[in-house]
Each structure stands twice: as C-alpha cells, then as structure tokens.
Write a protein that holds these residues in place. Structure first.
Motif: not given
Length: 273
Positions: A10-11, A13-16, A42, A44, A48, A83
């Motif tokens: 999930a982490t 994926a959030a950072a992508g 960001t 995320a 990561r 942010q």
C-alpha cells in the motif's frame, strides 16, 4: 500475503512513480521522481523512504543505499508545500514534524551505508534527508540550504537542528538559516556538508555507484557500529523537546502568510505574529 506485505504494498502504491526503487547486486537505489516539481516530497514519498530503510535492516542482501533525485535540477526541494494547506490545528503541526523525524531517524539509523548523490537544489526536507545520509557527494550545480526565513516562516525540529549543527556547527547553521541563502557545492565541500564534488551528473552517478560498491565490500558490522556510535554521540533530546518552537511558527499568522505567498508566487509580508 501477510499483513506486513499488504502494508508495504500500500505504501509503495501510494508513492507510485513519484519514488522509484530498485536493487541490483546488493546496491539499492532510491530516486525521487517528481522532476516537474523539483522532486518535492509528498507524504507518501516520505513514508516509502522510511519503509525502504526499515526493510534494509531486515534484508541482509542489501549492502548500501544510494539516494538521488530524477534529473539534474534538484535532489529534493523540500516538502510539497500544497500539503500544508490541510493544517488546521496545533496537533497537525506536531504530527508533521514527528512524521518527518520518524523518516529521518529511520534513514539515519539504517543498518547499511547511505549515499546521497545530489544534483541541483537540496533544500528544506531534501536537505534534511541528505544530512541524515552517511555520505554526501554532489554535482557542481548543487545548492544546499533551508531558506525558510524568506519562504514559509516555519522552523526546523530540534532533531533537525541537531543533525545540521553536528555537521557544520551552530554558527554556520545560524548563518545559513538567518540569511536564507543556498550554499554552493564547493563551499558545501569546504564546510563538511559534502565529501566530493563531481564535474557533471554522469560523473556523480558513476561515483555514487563506485562508492556504494566499495562500502558494500567492507565489514558490515564495522560500518553499522560506526554509524550507531556516532549517532549516540549526539546530544539526546527529551521527548517533546522543542514543540513550543514548532507551534510558535506553524500556528502563526506569518506561516499562513508565507504559505499563501509561496503558492501564489509573491513576496510574504512578515508581521512576527
């Protein structure tokens, strides 16, 4: 898949694509990949990075980590300012600094040697990341600093003040923050922020790989003990130390003014309130 695997997935994926990660022959490479935003971090991406460092403590096949930014214009130009718009309460400010300290603490305490390969702007949170690495090398266009006195009007955490002062001393730390200037690569080498300055980006990345391969061949426990011993030599801060300073800045009218001015590309009008 375990719950830990799920969390890590999930982490990631959030950072992508904003943070790229690869491992080859025991050398891990982290690339901040937002060149359109000068690789501004960001939340995320921070998460990561922390996860990667934690994983390296468990994965004995990893011998060293290189951290760099995509392109030649920036290593990382701090935290993505947009942010901060979500900040409403005192706890938001404290939670943000605690989050960043958690990331930098994980990076600093990582078992393996970490090498920051710096091109271009290395400012704010990016400078904090670089300062938390074991070795810092740079392209000749690198610029290092914390220009918050002319941009946002916030402050560093006590832990970050300690990290920077341990590298360059209190007097230089104050001079750089008070003047809000960015230190060029050669001056950064002279004052101990950098160990080497390379001719260009290609030479920088080649040297980072060479250094990573060099330290990867050395006794890992010797390197780990050295890192931890030097970390322990720094003054230990009491839990919550400096929270009053964080709240004084982040909850001020000046911080709101600085953020609005930054996002709207105008000069802030400071009031000291």
């Amino acid at each position: 898949m375990t719950s830990t695997d799920t969390s890590q997935g999930a982490t990631a994926a959030a950072a992508g694509e904003d943070l790229l990660y690869e491992v080859r022959d025991g050398i891990a490479k982290v690339t901040f990949n937002r060149p359109q935003a000068r690789n501004a971090m960001t939340f995320a991406m921070y998460a990561r990075l922390k996860e990667i460092c934690a994983n390296a403590n468990e994965d004995r096949s990893i011998k060293a980590i290189i951290i760099t930014g995509a392109g030649e214009d920036a290593f990382a130009a701090g935290t993505d300012i947009s942010q901060f718009r979500a900040f409403k309460t005192s706890q938001d400010a404290l939670d943000y600094e605690a989050r960043i300290n958690g990331v930098l603490g994980e990076l600093e305490g990582c078992r393996v040697p970490t090498i920051a390969a710096i091109s271009g702007a290395c400012t704010g949170g990016g400078a904090g990341i670089a300062a938390s690495c074991d070795l810092r090398i740079a392209n000749g266009n690198a610029r290092f600093g914390f220009p918050i006195a002319r941009t946002l009007g916030n402050c560093l955490s006590m832990e970050n003040f300690s990290r920077i002062a341990s590298l360059i001393g209190p007097a230089r730390t104050k001079e750089i923050i008070f003047t809000a200037r960015l230190v060029g690569a050669e001056e950064a080498r002279q004052i101990g922020l950098l160990s080497e300055v390379l001719d260009d980006h290609a030479a920088l990345m080649a040297r980072a790989q060479e250094l990573a391969e060099l330290v990867a061949r050395h006794a890992p426990l010797t390197l780990q003990a050295t890192k931890e011993a030097l970390r322990r030599l720094r003054p230990r801060l009491a839990h919550g130390e400096g929270q009053d300073l964080i709240l004084m800045c982040y909850m001020s009218e000046d911080f709101r003014e600085g953020m609005d001015a930054f996002l709207n590309k105008r000069k802030p009008a400071w009031k000291g309130q």
